[in-house]
Design a protein around this motif. Structure first.
Motif, PDB file in Angstrom:
ATOM      1  N   ARG A 120       0.611  -1.209  -0.038  1.00 41.67           N
ATOM      2  CA  ARG A 120       0.039   0.296   0.073  1.00 41.67           C
ATOM      3  C   ARG A 120       0.767   1.089   0.054  1.00 41.67           C
ATOM      4  NH1 ARG A 120      -0.288  -2.147   5.088  1.00 41.67           N
ATOM      5  NH2 ARG A 120       0.508  -1.094   6.551  1.00 41.67           N
ATOM      6  N   ASP A 121       1.985   1.226   0.820  1.00 46.52           N
ATOM      7  CA  ASP A 121       2.999   2.484   0.734  1.00 46.52           C
ATOM      8  C   ASP A 121       3.849   2.669  -0.481  1.00 46.52           C
ATOM      9  OD1 ASP A 121       2.102   2.685   3.340  1.00 46.52           O
ATOM     10  OD2 ASP A 121       3.923   1.654   4.304  1.00 46.52           O
ATOM     11  N   TRP A 122       4.016   1.104  -1.145  1.00 42.26           N
ATOM     12  CA  TRP A 122       4.890   1.588  -2.457  1.00 42.26           C
ATOM     13  C   TRP A 122       3.875   1.962  -3.543  1.00 42.26           C
ATOM     14  CZ3 TRP A 122       8.765   2.070  -5.151  1.00 42.26           C
ATOM     15  CH2 TRP A 122       8.804   1.683  -6.459  1.00 42.26           C
ATOM     16  N   VAL A 123       2.641   1.584  -3.512  1.00 42.42           N
ATOM     17  CA  VAL A 123       1.400   2.023  -4.449  1.00 42.42           C
ATOM     18  C   VAL A 123       1.253   3.390  -4.467  1.00 42.42           C
ATOM     19  CG1 VAL A 123      -0.748   1.754  -5.365  1.00 42.42           C
ATOM     20  CG2 VAL A 123       0.392  -0.074  -4.886  1.00 42.42           C
ATOM     21  N   ALA A 124       1.234   3.894  -2.986  1.00 45.31           N
ATOM     22  CA  ALA A 124       0.950   5.454  -2.778  1.00 45.31           C
ATOM     23  C   ALA A 124       2.245   6.096  -3.256  1.00 45.31           C
ATOM     24  CB  ALA A 124       0.904   5.764  -1.266  1.00 45.31           C
ATOM     25  N   PHE A 125       3.277   5.718  -3.243  1.00 41.97           N
ATOM     26  CA  PHE A 125       4.686   6.324  -3.530  1.00 41.97           C
ATOM     27  C   PHE A 125       4.571   6.330  -5.185  1.00 41.97           C
ATOM     28  CE2 PHE A 125       9.178   6.000  -5.119  1.00 41.97           C
ATOM     29  CZ  PHE A 125       9.599   7.197  -4.749  1.00 41.97           C
ATOM     30  N   ILE A 126       4.398   5.390  -6.034  1.00 44.08           N
ATOM     31  CA  ILE A 126       4.256   5.420  -7.452  1.00 44.08           C
ATOM     32  C   ILE A 126       3.151   6.268  -8.002  1.00 44.08           C
ATOM     33  CG2 ILE A 126       5.779   3.267  -7.788  1.00 44.08           C
ATOM     34  CD1 ILE A 126       3.167   1.637  -8.462  1.00 44.08           C
ATOM     35  N   GLU A 127       2.150   6.279  -7.228  1.00 43.53           N
ATOM     36  CA  GLU A 127       1.029   7.112  -7.758  1.00 43.53           C
ATOM     37  C   GLU A 127       1.630   8.620  -7.864  1.00 43.53           C
ATOM     38  OE1 GLU A 127      -1.717   6.326  -8.951  1.00 43.53           O
ATOM     39  OE2 GLU A 127      -2.341   4.314  -8.189  1.00 43.53           O
TER      40      GLU A 127
END
Length: 202
Positions: A120-127
């Motif tokens: 979830r944190d990685w996805v927030a970062f790439i978003e």
């Protein structure tokens, strides 16, 4: 498990992260943003980083060693889907996006060191970084395509053909993967793999 800043080999780890196939195009500012979210795991051979069926998933960047992606049926029979070594990454992004449990496990073939963070944190970062998101999603699709091609290969090629295909694509891993693991991946017995090597078929 350490944050990078607290790890005794943090300078080496930062170099390894900068060489990762996915992260090497990042700006210094992006790395400053990402690094505090990463935890470094030094794991023994056979360590399970991800268990098939869980909903809590993580993103892994491989710093040292080799991981395998494994799927198991209810009877416990396993199939190895792919190997990934340092400089590569492992993920269960597609399942996370679909809201389904992890469809496979991720296990250390050798002693490994990975940097990880919750998906979830990685996805927030790439978003927040669309070019990185595009590169990451392309990589995920490429892995899925490779796994499909490998599965088809198991049905269409004979034993020497399967081994020769592996050598064309992953010659650098041949001597690093235990032969029992490699034989399983190629759907061969360890004896058949040894015999092909002895006959110079590899």
């Amino acid at each position: 498990m350490h944050l990078i800043e607290e790890h005794p080999e943090r300078n080496v780890i930062r170099v390894q992260l900068a060489q990762n196939v996915l992260l090497k195009g990042m700006t210094a500012q992006q790395m400053v943003e990402l690094e505090p979210q990463l935890q470094v795991v030094d794991a023994p051979k056979g360590h399970w980083l991800l268990h098939q069926g869980v909903h809590e998933m993580e993103q892994y960047f491989i710093l040292d060693g080799i991981l395998k992606r494994v799927v198991s049926n209810p009877a416990g029979k396993q199939m190895i889907l792919r190997f990934a070594a340092e400089g590569e990454m492992e993920t269960s992004y597609a399942a996370w996006r679909l809201g389904t449990p992890a469809p496979y496990s991720v296990v250390g073939v050798t002693r490994t060191r990975v940097a990880k963070l919750p998906l979830r944190d990685w996805v927030a970062f790439i978003e927040r970084h669309p070019a990185l998101k595009q590169a990451f999603e392309y990589s995920v699709m490429h892995h899925m395509s490779d796994i499909m091609a490998h599965t088809i290969t198991l049905h269409l090629l004979d034993a020497p053909g399967r081994v020769q295909r592996f050598m064309r694509k992953h010659a650098d891993l041949f001597d690093r993967i235990p032969k029992k693991e490699l034989a399983s991946y190629l759907n061969l017995s360890a004896e058949t793999l040894s015999r092909l090597k002895a006959k110079g078929k590899i």
